[in-house]
Scaffold this active site. Sequence first.
Site, PDB file in Angstrom:
ATOM      1  N   ILE A   3      25.000  29.460  32.364  1.00 14.14           N
ATOM      2  CA  ILE A   3      26.319  29.616  31.740  1.00 14.14           C
ATOM      3  C   ILE A   3      27.105  30.731  32.431  1.00 14.14           C
ATOM      4  CG2 ILE A   3      27.531  30.121  29.578  1.00 14.14           C
ATOM      5  CD1 ILE A   3      25.075  28.906  28.105  1.00 14.14           C
TER       6      ILE A   3
ATOM      7  N   ARG B  57      24.055  35.380  22.255  1.00 18.25           N
ATOM      8  CA  ARG B  57      23.302  35.528  21.009  1.00 18.25           C
ATOM      9  C   ARG B  57      23.721  36.817  20.319  1.00 18.25           C
ATOM     10  NH1 ARG B  57      22.512  31.033  21.078  1.00 18.25           N
ATOM     11  NH2 ARG B  57      20.611  29.818  20.891  1.00 18.25           N
TER      12      ARG B  57
ATOM     13  N   ASP C 168      31.207  34.690  19.256  1.00 16.78           N
ATOM     14  CA  ASP C 168      30.839  33.350  18.763  1.00 16.78           C
ATOM     15  C   ASP C 168      29.502  33.400  18.027  1.00 16.78           C
ATOM     16  OD1 ASP C 168      31.167  30.483  18.574  1.00 16.78           O
ATOM     17  OD2 ASP C 168      29.634  30.264  20.140  1.00 16.78           O
TER      18      ASP C 168
ATOM     19  N   GLU D 191      22.900  34.600  11.209  1.00 22.07           N
ATOM     20  CA  GLU D 191      23.734  33.404  11.061  1.00 22.07           C
ATOM     21  C   GLU D 191      23.132  32.505   9.996  1.00 22.07           C
ATOM     22  OE1 GLU D 191      24.563  31.454  14.794  1.00 22.07           O
ATOM     23  OE2 GLU D 191      25.145  33.323  15.759  1.00 22.07           O
TER      24      GLU D 191
ATOM     25  N   ALA E  13      29.264  35.122  23.665  1.00 23.16           N
ATOM     26  CA  ALA E  13      29.019  33.741  23.227  1.00 23.16           C
ATOM     27  C   ALA E  13      27.576  33.374  23.571  1.00 23.16           C
ATOM     28  CB  ALA E  13      29.995  32.778  23.899  1.00 23.16           C
TER      29      ALA E  13
ATOM     30  N   HIS F  68      29.841  30.211  15.940  1.00 23.99           N
ATOM     31  CA  HIS F  68      28.847  29.624  16.860  1.00 23.99           C
ATOM     32  C   HIS F  68      29.245  28.194  17.289  1.00 23.99           C
ATOM     33  CE1 HIS F  68      24.383  30.052  18.150  1.00 23.99           C
ATOM     34  NE2 HIS F  68      25.052  29.298  19.016  1.00 23.99           N
ATOM     35  N   LEU F  69      30.380  28.124  17.975  1.00 25.88           N
ATOM     36  CA  LEU F  69      30.944  26.824  18.367  1.00 25.88           C
ATOM     37  C   LEU F  69      30.737  26.480  19.835  1.00 25.88           C
ATOM     38  CD1 LEU F  69      34.428  26.829  16.547  1.00 25.88           C
ATOM     39  CD2 LEU F  69      32.293  25.736  15.831  1.00 25.88           C
ATOM     40  N   GLY F  70      30.009  27.356  20.567  1.00 25.29           N
ATOM     41  CA  GLY F  70      29.905  27.160  22.022  1.00 25.29           C
ATOM     42  C   GLY F  70      29.489  25.760  22.431  1.00 25.29           C
ATOM     43  N   ALA F  71      28.577  25.165  21.686  1.00 26.78           N
ATOM     44  CA  ALA F  71      28.041  23.852  22.089  1.00 26.78           C
ATOM     45  C   ALA F  71      28.669  22.713  21.290  1.00 26.78           C
ATOM     46  CB  ALA F  71      26.530  23.845  21.893  1.00 26.78           C
TER      47      ALA F  71
END
Length: 339
Positions: free
Chosen positions: A154, A234, A258, A263, A232, A281-284
């Site tokens: 990434i 952890r 993110d 969580e 984005a 937590h929208l990265g994926a």
Amino acid sequence: MSQYVVLIADALSPQAAELLARNPSVEVRHVDGTDRPALLAALPGADAVLVRSATRIDAEALAAAPRLKAVARAGVGLDNVDVAAATAAGVLVANAPASNVVSAAEHAVALLLALARQVPRADASLREGRWARASFTGVELAGKTVGVLGLGRIGSLVARRLAAFDMEVVAHDPYADEEHARSLGVRLTGLDELLARARFLTVHLPLTAATKGLIGADALRRVRPDLRIVNAARGGIVDEEALYAALVEGRVAGAALDVYEREPCTDSPLFGLDNVVVTPHLGASTPEAQERAGTQAAESVLLALAGLPVPDAVNTPLPAAGRPAAGRPAVAEPAVPVR
Ligand SMILES: NC(=O)C1=CN([C@@H]2O[C@H](COP(=O)(O)OP(=O)(O)OC[C@H]3O[C@@H](n4cnc5c(N)ncnc54)[C@H](O)[C@@H]3O)[C@@H](O)[C@H]2O)C=CC1
Ligand SMILES: O=C(O)CCC(=O)C(=O)O
């Protein structure tokens, strides 16, 4: 009669179940893995389990699953799977390491731009009927130094995208390959130099004992006051308490997050700060990434269950930008060795 029961415990792309169900030896069952009693009741019959982020496969879950041969995670990080306990129990653990990296990289860049130009606050203000142009001055990216922490899959994709914004990209990654970095237009540096120089910092590390709190009180005392931080990767790599203190004391200009130490996270002092941009937590979270993650996890399960044949791939191929071009090192599957 089906020989193997594969349990899908999180909401995955439907293509994962379709791929599994094409194999007559497999029976697919679904359970809500966040309903712990239901998960523990379903695990004894399972030969394999597929999860995304919400379901915890820990020692208790593994002990409830005597037939289990494989756990597959439809994504990169294995934080919700106790890999050591699984290994001790002889259970294979697989992730889908290249599945969502393009989406995660694009989200990190989106957060960085949103932070630089105050997009979320300006949007909210205009929707409330205010034409407050003077309140939302931003900063340009061109010519500024961005520090990429972790030049893996990434981080490499992010570095290449930010180089295209004419940023000076430096990276810290003790395991990164010099030639790979050079091919991306990135200069490798030590952590001290990166912290001292960067106007933007974007984190792309796994959460490990070595990276937990890496961007903590000490690191945040060594940065420029106009630094903007994006995490984005952890939660916990950037220490939230130390970040809050640095933001309110003006030692850091802004942050976009993110991911969080705990969580789901719906309440944090950070959410009350104007110079913070947050997403849950929208990265994926794109259909493209989810289709790849689900089908790659399903393929791993089929291989783990006695090498069952994998039907023709149904997953979305990586876009050209994520694939290695002729004569260039791979980025989505980077030239850095997978350890
Ligand atoms: N927000 C989201 O939805 C997503 C978050 N992620 C997170 O992003 C992380 C990175 O993913 P990838 O790039 O695919 O992993 P990767 O394994 O390809 O890259 C991680 C890089 O960090 C480097 N590294 C490890 N320890 C380090 C240290 N102490 N200092 C500096 N560098 C260090 C490694 O050498 C490696 O190059 C994942 O571990 C996951 O936690 C991944 C996908 C989606
Ligand atoms: O949306 C998800 O499934 C989480 C993505 C992620 O953080 C990962 O794959 O490591």
